[in-house]
Design a protein around this motif. Structure first.
Motif, short mmCIF file in Angstrom:
data_model
loop_
_atom_site.label_atom_id
_atom_site.label_comp_id
_atom_site.label_asym_id
_atom_site.label_seq_id
_atom_site.Cartn_x
_atom_site.Cartn_y
_atom_site.Cartn_z
N SER A 117 0.84 -1.20 0.00
CA SER A 117 0.00 0.00 0.00
C SER A 117 0.87 1.25 0.00
O SER A 117 2.03 1.21 0.41
CB SER A 117 -0.92 0.01 1.22
N LEU A 118 0.28 2.32 -0.47
CA LEU A 118 0.93 3.63 -0.44
C LEU A 118 0.41 4.39 0.77
O LEU A 118 -0.69 4.14 1.25
CB LEU A 118 0.59 4.43 -1.71
N THR A 119 1.20 5.36 1.21
CA THR A 119 0.72 6.23 2.28
C THR A 119 -0.24 7.26 1.69
O THR A 119 -0.27 7.47 0.47
CB THR A 119 1.88 6.97 2.96
N ARG A 120 -0.96 7.90 2.57
CA ARG A 120 -1.88 8.96 2.13
C ARG A 120 -1.10 10.06 1.38
O ARG A 120 -1.55 10.57 0.35
CB ARG A 120 -2.57 9.56 3.35
N GLU A 121 0.10 10.38 1.89
CA GLU A 121 0.91 11.44 1.27
C GLU A 121 1.34 11.03 -0.14
O GLU A 121 1.38 11.84 -1.05
CB GLU A 121 2.15 11.74 2.12
#
Lengths: 343, 358
Positions: A117-121
């Motif tokens: 997963s990617l971070t929100r940023e």
């Protein structure tokens, strides 16, 4: 077994320690979420792996948007460190190829594998880069321009694009979900072909001094050459100025069989002629360009563009013009266009 | 047995993911990685030049230790930094990731050379771009080797391109002289041009390659052409700087900056130097000045740090800099001051104070 030198022994010691640290950073194996793919997920999709296996270009797909009706906006992610204007470095290794987004049907995930997963940023950074690309305001330092010229980078993007098209082709047809179908109908039915165009070949000689948008795909070029070889009688003309304070803005009642609309674009005044322009055309509310073309700057202050009506049905469109001079790029205007329903 | 040996990288990633890897378990993949790296160094004509070209300082030649240092950096790049992604690929039961590792070794060296060997990288990039363009437009075809144009690639005119103007084969020395002529024609723009300004250089090379291929040289091997071309470019660049700067012309301000920059051989100093180069390069890219001034800044900065790496002694005089880098002499003082500020700023980010640059 060869004897290791003291240098090599100390290197091995260091690498073994760092290997343990790398393993500790690995996230636990991920089960597919019950609610389906979510924004920020990274997935490996089997339908897009035939080519990546052949070319050793493994791709993960990052989910950037999920529509309530189910359609997903994906961008490819890989680990080649080269970065062009459209790319965002997500972590130590993963690079988000924001210029290669595609909307696909959720059925693509049925046999997929959630890989991270990617971070929100990171998601925000990718979305922002897509907006910057759309506005023509993505930064282009010299090192990035040189990377974009590098055959290694261009070949990489070529492979990624082929994989993206493979995935799109596998999920071209929308599901029975009617909302999704209506959302994508415009792009699928009329402009899907146009979305794949890339700048390459001049289209026609509408006016001697005019700059004409250039497009790539051979069938479309052949089509253009055929239709522009003959005179176009009284084509509808739209005059557009930046910001829509002036200009005709609307073209109405495009007669059946009219192959083209003529756009006269007035770039924002700079006091001198630009070397070249790029033009992107978006359907209203959609951040996928339907048209992405290049134009040479000409002696005249306005730019002429032939818009094939079969690719641009009635509806609202947003146009973005970017001027290039040497290594510099700047926005040369944004325009709104409404094509009215044929009677 | 052969299959197992061929899947050494794949098995190594599985070991890394399963648990701690011992030095003994590391050994087979290390040897295979080392061998792949040496092959790629040769392919890029880097094995015959100093290891500084890929950021390995402290060794003028490719010794065993220098190769080991590079292999360690490559191992971290290929395996450790990308472990999560490699694991994901194996997670979907991909049969092997050997090809991917080899591709990443190429990317590793590509990026290193871009950062540390602007001269060699420019030569490689321009020549490869020229051949790729000719292949894309169909005036040359790949007749042997990798279709993506690499060392083992041979190109030739398409069969239907008409008769060759001369059927005689060139001797190796004639071929080398011709290729050297390309370097003579495109220097120093090959090194100093940036961004789109490099296009005319690539275009000249494309035209010369086509002339040669139509002139009786049935096949051109990229590796051979690239080797001669890079060697000549390095020679021309080096020869354009005099061995000794006349005492009266020694620029002490440039000299002090060069002295402050010059890295030591310790690993920490090497890494600090590379960080400094990256930091100042970024500051140059971000400098809100005109494109022309930015290009001058970049040219001068690239010269300065590569000069320090090669340890050539005093930097050239402003006159010599002006002539070779094509920067107006009157601008050099201001450009130097700008670089000095950037270097000082970058040094301040990594250590509390620095008085060497005053």
């Amino acid at each position: 077994m060869t004897e290791r030198s003291s240098t090599q022994s100390s290197i091995f010691e260091r690498l073994v320690r760092q290997g343990g640290e790398a393993r500790a950073r690995l996230s636990a194996p991920m089960a597919p979420p019950a609610a389906g793919p979510r924004v920020g997920d990274l997935w490996i999709l089997p339908s897009g792996t035939k080519l990546d296996d052949q070319t050793d270009t493994p791709i993960e797909w990052a989910v950037l948007e999920v529509e309530p009706q189910g359609a997903l906006l994906l961008i490819p992610v890989d680990t080649c460190p080269m970065q062009g204007r459209a790319d965002v470095l997500a972590d130590d290794a993963r690079v988000l190829r924001c210029g290669q987004g595609c909307w696909i049907d959720p059925a693509a995930f049925a046999s997929g594998f959630r890989s991270g997963s990617l971070t929100r940023e990171q998601v925000q950074a990718a979305r922002q880069r897509r907006r910057d690309l759309r506005d023509g305001s993505a930064a282009a330092p010299l090192v990035v321009l040189e990377t974009e010229k590098d055959p290694e980078y261009r070949q990489l993007l070529g492979r990624i694009e082929a994989i993206r098209l493979e995935l799109e082709d596998a999920f071209r047809e929308p599901t029975a979900d009617s909302a999704f179908a209506s959302k994508t109908a415009k792009a699928t039915d009329s402009s899907r072909e146009a979305r794949r165009w890339f700048p390459a070949v001049a289209a026609a000689s509408l006016l001697a001094a005019a700059s004409i948008i250039v497009i790539h795909q051979k069938s479309v070029i052949d089509d253009l050459e055929r239709t522009t070889a003959a005179p176009i009688p009284n084509p509808p003309v739209v005059w557009l100025e930046p910001g829509n304070d002036r200009g005709s803005r609307e073209v109405g009642a495009v007669a059946e069989g009219t192959p083209y609309i003529v756009l006269l674009l007035i770039p924002e005044v700079t006091g001198h002629v630009q070397q070249s322009y790029s033009l992107k055309i978006f359907a209203h509310g959609d951040d996928r360009p339907l048209w992405n073309g290049e134009m040479a700057g000409g002696a005249l202050p306005e730019l002429f563009v032939l818009l094939p009506t079969r690719h641009f049905p009635a509806g609202d469109y947003h146009l973005q013009l970017t001027a290039r001079e040497g290594d510099l790029e700047r926005s040369a205007g944004t325009y709104e266009l409404r094509i009215l329903q044929s009677p | 047995m052969e299959i197992i040996r061929n899947l050494i990288f794949t098995e190594h990633v599985r070991q890394l993911v399963r648990g701690d890897v011992s030095a003994q378990e590391l050994s087979p993949s290390w040897e295979k990685l080392r061998s792949a790296l040496v092959s790629e160094l040769r392919a890029r004509s880097l094995f015959s030049v100093s290891p500084t070209c890929v950021g390995i300082l402290g060794s003028p030649r490719w010794t065993r230790n220098a190769i080991d240092e590079l292999t360690a950096d490559c191992y971290i790049f290929v395996f450790l930094k990308r472990l999560s992604s490699l694991n994901a690929q194996l997670g979907r039961e991909k049969a092997n990731i050997e090809g991917l590792i080899f591709r990443n070794v190429r990317y590793f060296l590509h990026e290193l050379q871009r950062k540390h060997d602007p001269l060699g990288f420019r030569s490689y990039l321009a020549l490869r771009s020229a051949i790729c363009r000719a292949v894309e437009e169909g005036t040359l075809v790949v007749v042997q080797g990798d279709p993506e144009v690499r060392t083992n690639t041979a190109v030739a005119p398409p069969i239907d391109s008409g008769p060759l103007t001369r059927a005689t084969k060139r001797s190796p020395s004639e071929l080398r002289a011709t290729i050297w002529g390309w370097a003579d024609e495109t220097m120093p723009d090959l090194v100093t041009a940036r961004g789109r300004a490099l296009d005319p250089v690539i275009e000249i090379l494309r035209a010369r390659i086509l002339e040669l291929s139509r002139d009786g040289v049935a096949e051109l091997r990229f590796g051979e052409v690239s080797r001669h071309f890079q060697a000549r470019v390095r020679h021309l660049w080096s020869a354009s700087w005099p061995r000794e700067t006349p005492v009266a012309e020694v620029d002490h301000s440039l000299g002090s900056l060069a002295e402050a920059l010059r890295p030591g051989f310790a690993l920490e100093e090497r890494e600090a130097f590379h960080q400094l180069v990256a930091c100042v390069s970024e500051a140059v890219e971000a400098d809100p000045t005109t494109p022309r001034t930015q290009a001058y800044l970049h040219r001068l900065w690239t010269f300065l740090w590569s000069h320090c790496l090669e340890d050539r002694g005093n930097p050239p005089s402003r006159r010599q800099l002006s002539e070779t880098l094509k920067i107006p002499r009157a601008r050099i003082r201001d450009l130097y001051s700008s670089l000095q500020r950037k270097v000082r700023h970058c040094l301040s980010l990594s250590r509390p104070s620095n008085g060497d640059l005053e």
